[in-house]
Design a protein around this motif. Structure first.
Motif, PDB file in Angstrom:
ATOM      1  N   THR B 151      76.756  44.840 125.891  1.00 39.94           N
ATOM      2  CA  THR B 151      77.453  46.074 125.545  1.00 39.94           C
ATOM      3  C   THR B 151      77.785  47.008 127.096  1.00 39.94           C
ATOM      4  O   THR B 151      78.545  47.740 127.187  1.00 39.94           O
ATOM      5  CB  THR B 151      77.045  47.049 124.649  1.00 39.94           C
ATOM      6  OG1 THR B 151      75.910  47.548 125.039  1.00 39.94           O
ATOM      7  CG2 THR B 151      76.815  46.209 123.283  1.00 39.94           C
ATOM      8  N   CYS B 153      75.557  49.116 127.762  1.00 39.07           N
ATOM      9  CA  CYS B 153      75.208  50.356 127.785  1.00 39.07           C
ATOM     10  C   CYS B 153      73.765  50.379 128.100  1.00 39.07           C
ATOM     11  O   CYS B 153      72.998  49.528 128.180  1.00 39.07           O
ATOM     12  CB  CYS B 153      75.076  50.653 126.347  1.00 39.07           C
ATOM     13  SG  CYS B 153      76.816  51.087 125.683  1.00 39.07           S
ATOM     14  N   ASN B 169      80.654  51.698 126.115  1.00 41.92           N
ATOM     15  CA  ASN B 169      80.990  50.701 124.940  1.00 41.92           C
ATOM     16  C   ASN B 169      79.782  51.189 123.703  1.00 41.92           C
ATOM     17  O   ASN B 169      79.328  50.550 123.055  1.00 41.92           O
ATOM     18  CB  ASN B 169      80.663  49.325 125.224  1.00 41.92           C
ATOM     19  CG  ASN B 169      81.423  48.718 124.266  1.00 41.92           C
ATOM     20  OD1 ASN B 169      82.136  49.101 123.146  1.00 41.92           O
ATOM     21  ND2 ASN B 169      81.543  47.175 124.569  1.00 41.92           N
ATOM     22  N   ASN B 201      84.063  41.925 122.376  1.00 43.61           N
ATOM     23  CA  ASN B 201      84.053  41.962 123.775  1.00 43.61           C
ATOM     24  C   ASN B 201      85.626  41.172 123.906  1.00 43.61           C
ATOM     25  O   ASN B 201      86.369  41.458 124.809  1.00 43.61           O
ATOM     26  CB  ASN B 201      82.944  41.219 124.496  1.00 43.61           C
ATOM     27  CG  ASN B 201      82.004  42.294 124.743  1.00 43.61           C
ATOM     28  OD1 ASN B 201      82.227  43.333 124.619  1.00 43.61           O
ATOM     29  ND2 ASN B 201      80.723  41.687 125.057  1.00 43.61           N
ATOM     30  N   GLU B 204      88.545  43.105 123.012  1.00 43.39           N
ATOM     31  CA  GLU B 204      88.811  44.127 124.076  1.00 43.39           C
ATOM     32  C   GLU B 204      89.628  43.413 125.069  1.00 43.39           C
ATOM     33  O   GLU B 204      90.398  44.121 125.729  1.00 43.39           O
ATOM     34  CB  GLU B 204      87.642  45.035 124.618  1.00 43.39           C
ATOM     35  CG  GLU B 204      87.453  46.020 123.410  1.00 43.39           C
ATOM     36  CD  GLU B 204      86.284  46.916 123.805  1.00 43.39           C
ATOM     37  OE1 GLU B 204      85.656  46.692 124.894  1.00 43.39           O
ATOM     38  OE2 GLU B 204      85.986  47.523 122.715  1.00 43.39           O
TER      39      GLU B 204
END
Lengths: 261, 207, 244
Positions: B151, B153, B169, B201, B204
């Motif tokens: 992610t 993150c 994300n 993912n 996206e």
């Protein structure tokens, strides 16, 4: 409120200021509504309402009593609400809180003003009339108890069956005709958070709200209103919310009617 | 083999030393709803509140600010944190700040004395059941490392159940964390989280 | 025991009014984890009884002076909903009966809950009788036991409860409301399944020592069924379908 709640409320406030909600619904949308009647067979009427994660149970008991002196020719409606300590970590045992009293009185007002329950038809004979005791049991709290309780009380009353009557007393071994309902009142409760208005607030949204407005209607006219919390609303705002409330009535009414069939 | 055990379930006819169990005569019984792993002789609790231990990394919220760098930190409903800052430490916190810290000591089982505080700026905070945190971290950090990598993150997981995250994300990371919380007792979870995040993912990058 | 006036015949042609045998339980259904906000919860239907039990905690003990630095304290509230009985409307709030029942249930859990685990805190047990039809304390206790386990509270055992008693010459299990009102003896029991110890025992009416023994044996026999239902309810929580 715990520190985490404070952080969550701050987050919800930020979202609402942008016109967004934590569960990504529209500002004037209800959460999922489920209404089930006939849950408690010992009660003359009952309904469980789930509004998102808010869950309430309404039970109706019909009791033979002496009519009130000021209304000697009609029956009686007695509404109570209990914020059960199993519904939320912050609810405590003890005498009814101001919040539970306000809740019961607001729900009572709409149903009474809308003449929903046919109180005149509940007169039996000189000195005897039916009293409908409606108890609102809050089982899980996640905001908007007003609308959840209004739906539950209305559905429980509309699905109620009267006991028999024999020798001056109720005969609970019999369930005879349905309780007579003249109209269906529904309620819509709006919150105001930093000048944004949201329908059907969650628990976190309620904690963030400055003002609250409940509008109860039978679809034709306004039957009761209650403004809560310290924040105010302008007359124009209220006018818009009344129109919204009329719009929501048809759908809510349909849900109640479907639950009784 | 892992099986669900309940309070009172006998896990052995002998006395064996395992967490969340007790001796009943010659037998060993579970105290909790848990997963009994006979290979490792342990009962992993599936529900229940967090018990603080020295060395635990926690995420907390500054609740009170006292004088001379003394802070009351909210960790859970039953456990409070106390942070006494070193006098050479100039970092100061305000009420409502989210911090990461380590537990140095636990007093009376419900006051955690904290050290090595770090301010966690402008992220989002979520709460999961503390008993599911070990699964979210994974053996040798496998699960959380995978979520961070897929992610992008920054994620800090507190043993107390508070999870802080920041990045573009966060929605995907939140979904992954909630899935781990919900399915912590199932097998093949690491693989499922991987394919879940790769799918997100993939969607996206296509749009 | 109810008055002997207008006492209905409780046994007709060797069967009970609802067709059960003397040692037969009413149908029981248990579901764990039914309330979002509570740490643990259970919904139970036992015959016509409908009961919700929820547990909060261990959490900070209130008021503070009640906190015990050596262990967690347990609080219990049993309550009948105002719409729970077939007859008149009951007022809510504690009455003497509910207060006593709350106390004896709390004492059962003080036996099995490992209270040293969270000293200084409290564990709250709430039992709401939404619909009552006899044997509500046993059914409520059985539900509370599941709610406690569902909350992750450490316990030595998963206690169940059931009532047995006597109708005429017959030792009889699990009275419904009518039987409860007119039976000759009623004896609610809570039992720890691992050693069959009695943790709650109340009795009124009249029993011989032989009838007492038989009633306990009957309760322990029924306990196998009740325990299995409690365990199934707790395990079903983890049968969630995995994501795909």
């Amino acid at each position: 409120m715990s520190a985490l709640d404070i952080v969550r409320v701050g987050y919800v406030k930020e979202l609402l200021a942008k016109g967004q909600r934590e569960d990504s619904r529209g500002m004037l949308d209800f959460r999922n509504i489920s209404i089930k009647t006939g849950i408690i067979d010992h009660a003359e009427g009952s309904a469980q309402v789930d509004l998102g994660n808010t869950r309430v149970l309404a039970g109706v008991k019909m009791v033979v009593e002496e009519p009130k002196p000021d209304t000697p020719n009609q029956g009686n409606l007695v509404m109570s609400a209990e914020l059960l300590p199993l519904a939320n970590a912050d609810y405590e045992t003890g005498p009814p809180s101001p919040a539970s009293i306000e809740l019961a009185r607001v729900v009572d007002r709409g149903i009474r003003a809308g003449n929903c329950l046919d109180l005149e038809g509940m007169f039996i004979e000189e000195g005897k009339a039916w009293s409908a005791y409606v108890d609102l049991y809050i089982l899980n709290y996640d905001g908007n108890l007003f609308d959840a309780c209004e739906l539950a009380a209305m559905a429980a009353l509309a699905s109620a069956k009267m006991p028999g009557y024999k020798d001056g007393a109720a005969d609970y071994t019999k369930r005879e005709k349905p309780a007579k309902i003249n109209s269906i009142v529904t309620s819509t409760t709006f919150g105001k958070i930093d000048n944004k208005v949201a329908l059907d607030m969650t628990g976190a949204e309620e904690s963030a709200a400055d003002g609250r407005l409940t509008i109860e209607t039978d679809g034709k006219i306004i039957r009761a209103m209650q403004k809560g919390l310290s924040g105010g609303f302008s007359a124009e705002e209220i006018n818009g919310l009344i129109q919204e409330s009329f719009k929501k009535h048809a759908e809510l009414r349909k849900r109640i009617e479907e639950s009784i069939r | 083999m892992r099986e669900i055990v309940l309070p009172g379930t006998a896990i052995s006819d002998q006395r064996i030393s395992a967490e969340n169990t007790y001796f009943d005569g010659a037998k060993t019984r579970s105290e909790v709803v848990g997963l009994y792993d006979s290979a490792h002789n342990e009962v992993i609790q599936l529900e229940g509140r967090w018990k603080p231990r020295p060395g635990d990394v926690v995420v907390g919220i500054v609740e009170r600010v006292g004088r001379n760098g003394v802070y009351g930190i909210s960790l859970t409903e039953a456990v409070d944190g106390l942070l006494i800052q070193d006098k050479y430490d100039n970092a100061r916190f305000a009420v409502g700040d989210v911090i990461e810290a380590e537990i140095r000591d636990v007093e009376h089982k419900r006051l955690a004395v904290l050290e090595r505080p770090k301010l966690l700026r402008a992220g989002s905070l979520m709460q999961i059941k503390a008993v599911r945190v070990p699964r979210l971290i994974g053996k040798a950090n496998t699960m959380i490392t995978q979520i961070i990598e897929l992610t992008g993150c920054n994620i800090i997981v507190g043993r107390n159940g508070l999870v802080w995250m920041r990045g573009s994300n966060v929605a995907a990371a939140t979904a992954a964390v909630l899935t781990v919380e919900r399915e912590a007792h199932t097998s093949g979870l690491t693989e499922r989280i991987k394919s879940m995040l790769e799918k997100i993912n993939g969607n996206e990058s296509r749009t | 025991m109810g008055s002997s006036l207008n006492k209905p015949e409780l046994i007709v042609n060797g069967k009970r009014l609802d067709g059960r045998d003397f040692g037969e339980l009413r149908p029981i259904k248990i579901e764990a984890g039914v309330l979002k906000n509570a740490d643990g919860s259970a919904y139970l239907e036992w015959g016509n009884n409908k009961i919700l039990a929820a547990v909060y905690g261990p959490r900070e003990a209130t008021p503070k002076h009640l906190a015990d630095p050596g262990k967690a304290i347990i609080k219990c509230r049993y309550q009948m909903a105002p719409f729970s009985s077939l007859g008149e409307h009951n007022r809510t709030g504690p009455n003497r009966r509910a207060t006593e029942i709350s106390k004896v249930i709390r004492e059962v859990f003080e036996n099995v809950v490992i209270t040293s685990d969270f000293p200084g805190s409290e564990i709250d047990i709430f039992i709401e009788i939404l619909q009552g039809d006899g044997g509500t304390r046993a059914a409520g206790l059985t539900a509370a036991s599941v709610a406690l386990a569902n909350a992750g509270i450490k316990m030595k055992d998963l206690v169940y409860a059931v009532s047995a008693g006597r109708i005429g010459d017959h030792v009889t299990l699990d009275f419904d409301m009518i039987e409860d009102n007119y039976s000759d003896a009623d004896m609610p029991m809570a039992i720890a399944p691992r050693n069959n110890e009695l943790l709650l025992l109340q009795m009124d009416g009249g029993l011989t020592i032989e009838q007492f023994d038989e009633a306990v044996k009957m309760a322990i026999g029924a306990g196998k069924t009740i325990s299995a239902l409690q365990r199934d309810a707790l395990k079903r929580v983890y049968e969630t379908k995995v994501s795909q």
